[in-house]
Design a protein around this motif. Sequence first.
Motif, PDB file in Angstrom:
ATOM      1  N   ALA A  14       2.688 -10.556  -0.116  1.00 18.82           N
ATOM      2  CA  ALA A  14       2.756  -9.865   1.172  1.00 18.82           C
ATOM      3  C   ALA A  14       2.923  -8.367   0.973  1.00 18.82           C
ATOM      4  O   ALA A  14       3.646  -7.907   0.085  1.00 18.82           O
ATOM      5  N   THR A  15       2.273  -7.602   1.806  1.00 16.64           N
ATOM      6  CA  THR A  15       2.387  -6.146   1.772  1.00 16.64           C
ATOM      7  C   THR A  15       3.759  -5.741   2.291  1.00 16.64           C
ATOM      8  O   THR A  15       4.244  -6.280   3.290  1.00 16.64           O
ATOM      9  N   SER A  16       4.406  -4.806   1.620  1.00 13.13           N
ATOM     10  CA  SER A  16       5.741  -4.386   2.035  1.00 13.13           C
ATOM     11  C   SER A  16       5.972  -2.937   1.638  1.00 13.13           C
ATOM     12  O   SER A  16       5.121  -2.309   0.988  1.00 13.13           O
ATOM     13  N   GLY A  17       7.112  -2.416   2.043  1.00 14.70           N
ATOM     14  CA  GLY A  17       7.502  -1.065   1.640  1.00 14.70           C
ATOM     15  C   GLY A  17       6.572   0.013   2.149  1.00 14.70           C
ATOM     16  O   GLY A  17       6.085  -0.028   3.281  1.00 14.70           O
ATOM     17  N   TRP A  18       6.307   0.996   1.280  1.00 10.67           N
ATOM     18  CA  TRP A  18       5.509   2.149   1.687  1.00 10.67           C
ATOM     19  C   TRP A  18       4.077   1.745   2.004  1.00 10.67           C
ATOM     20  O   TRP A  18       3.405   2.395   2.832  1.00 10.67           O
ATOM     21  N   THR A  19       3.587   0.667   1.390  1.00  7.76           N
ATOM     22  CA  THR A  19       2.203   0.263   1.626  1.00  7.76           C
ATOM     23  C   THR A  19       2.001  -0.193   3.059  1.00  7.76           C
ATOM     24  O   THR A  19       1.037   0.213   3.726  1.00  7.76           O
ATOM     25  N   VAL A  20       2.909  -1.040   3.546  1.00 11.08           N
ATOM     26  CA  VAL A  20       2.761  -1.498   4.923  1.00 11.08           C
ATOM     27  C   VAL A  20       3.013  -0.346   5.899  1.00 11.08           C
ATOM     28  O   VAL A  20       2.374  -0.260   6.959  1.00 11.08           O
ATOM     29  N   ALA A  21       3.918   0.574   5.531  1.00 11.69           N
ATOM     30  CA  ALA A  21       4.154   1.743   6.381  1.00 11.69           C
ATOM     31  C   ALA A  21       2.898   2.610   6.471  1.00 11.69           C
ATOM     32  O   ALA A  21       2.528   3.088   7.552  1.00 11.69           O
ATOM     33  N   ALA A  22       2.230   2.791   5.325  1.00 10.10           N
ATOM     34  CA  ALA A  22       0.991   3.574   5.315  1.00 10.10           C
ATOM     35  C   ALA A  22      -0.102   2.878   6.109  1.00 10.10           C
ATOM     36  O   ALA A  22      -0.901   3.527   6.811  1.00 10.10           O
ATOM     37  N   ALA A  23      -0.158   1.549   6.024  1.00  7.65           N
ATOM     38  CA  ALA A  23      -1.170   0.806   6.768  1.00  7.65           C
ATOM     39  C   ALA A  23      -0.951   0.937   8.271  1.00  7.65           C
ATOM     40  O   ALA A  23      -1.900   1.154   9.037  1.00  7.65           O
ATOM     41  N   TRP A  24       0.302   0.823   8.707  1.00  5.46           N
ATOM     42  CA  TRP A  24       0.582   0.986  10.133  1.00  5.46           C
ATOM     43  C   TRP A  24       0.341   2.427  10.580  1.00  5.46           C
ATOM     44  O   TRP A  24      -0.131   2.668  11.704  1.00  5.46           O
ATOM     45  N   ALA A  25       0.652   3.391   9.717  1.00  5.36           N
ATOM     46  CA  ALA A  25       0.390   4.795  10.055  1.00  5.36           C
ATOM     47  C   ALA A  25      -1.111   5.032  10.216  1.00  5.36           C
ATOM     48  O   ALA A  25      -1.540   5.776  11.112  1.00  5.36           O
TER      49      ALA A  25
END
Length: 423
Positions: free
Chosen positions: A391-402
């Motif tokens: 599962a995507t987590s941390g800064w990666t998921v934050a960047a994806a939502w951004a």
Amino acid sequence: MSKTGPVAAARPTPRASWRAALALLGPAFVASIAYVDPGNVAANLTAGARYGYLLVWVLVLANAMAMLVQYQSAKLGIVTGRTLPELLAERMRPSSRRLYWLQAEVVALATDLAEVVGGAIALQLLFRVPLPLGAVIVGGVSMAILAIQDRRTQQRFEVAIIGLLAVITIGFLAGLAVSPLSPSAIASGLVPRFDGPDTVLLAASMLGATVMPHAIYVHSALSRDRHRADPHTHVPPTAVARLLRGTRADVVIALGLAGVVNVGMLLLAASTLGGRAGTDTIEGAHASIEGALGPFVGTVFAIGLLASGLASTAVGSYAGATIMEGLLRRRVSVVVRRLVTLVPSVVLLAVGLDPTMSLVVSQVVLSFGIPFALVPLVRLTSNRRLVGRFATSGWTVAAAWASAGLVVMLNLVLVWLTFTSGA
């Protein structure tokens, strides 16, 4: 002590490791064709010709987003053994599935229009072929390319598309070898800013041409079909992790190349077309490139445009079939789909639609379709119950939502500016 024996024999040689790594490359190169299609040509040439290096930052940002997004799509297909449209269909009611498919189909048709029109323009530039006839030729050749594609011949299809990608790269970057560039202006273009409503429209067009909804859908199918011959067979986590490492390399290399081509097109337009009349169309831009850099560069550029149209329309038809099969649960041959979706493009060209404007507008339509593909992708790839330890987590998921938020915001600003300024 001798190092022969079972342990030493089992250790892979560097040459074997390289071969194993290279064997994992391919799906992202097919998906990357969506990032160098004729819509990109129209948007990037228009931006460079009108505003010089101002919007270089848009392409750099969009390409970084594209790498993140395409890796997530590929990961979803590898880990789950299902495509993004299939996973969406499982979570929707029948009425919702049909509505969702409708918007995805509009996006797919806009994509197809841009690709066929671009190829037709290239044939007109090279051989003076009328645009409607050129569209038919592009459709016919793309059907031949699609005929070699299925799960058993996936790699042959990939090789054909990669060959066209090589032609595209040479065609669109050849002019930079003889075109004077301004390093200071390029550096200035990396600073995010706009210059009026028209630059927002162009930015949305460039974003729509760079982060492609149909590429988000199809990459999950490309990776699934290449790496999981039987989607229902359990794959050990260690094997999945190895596939994902290879997929990251695949995405970085393929999308990195596509990004270089996109930026190169804008730089070529900024350095060659600025201040020249008639550069608001691909035909005019081609004439200016030919006049400034010589007929050889102009011909190579037109060949690159033709390869772009042929490759991208084949991949677009593959994506459309993936979307329909996943959301409507109806399997349609990609060749049949190519034939059906070709009709609107031929009709629009036959009635005299301005080809370059249709390309730019089609990319704006694509930018509005991005959130419908991107938001569910981020949600699914960060769902631990679905993808477990991957599962995507941390800064990666934050960047994806951004990234998703940026696209939505840009489109809302575009709509507001369009209706308040009359632009």
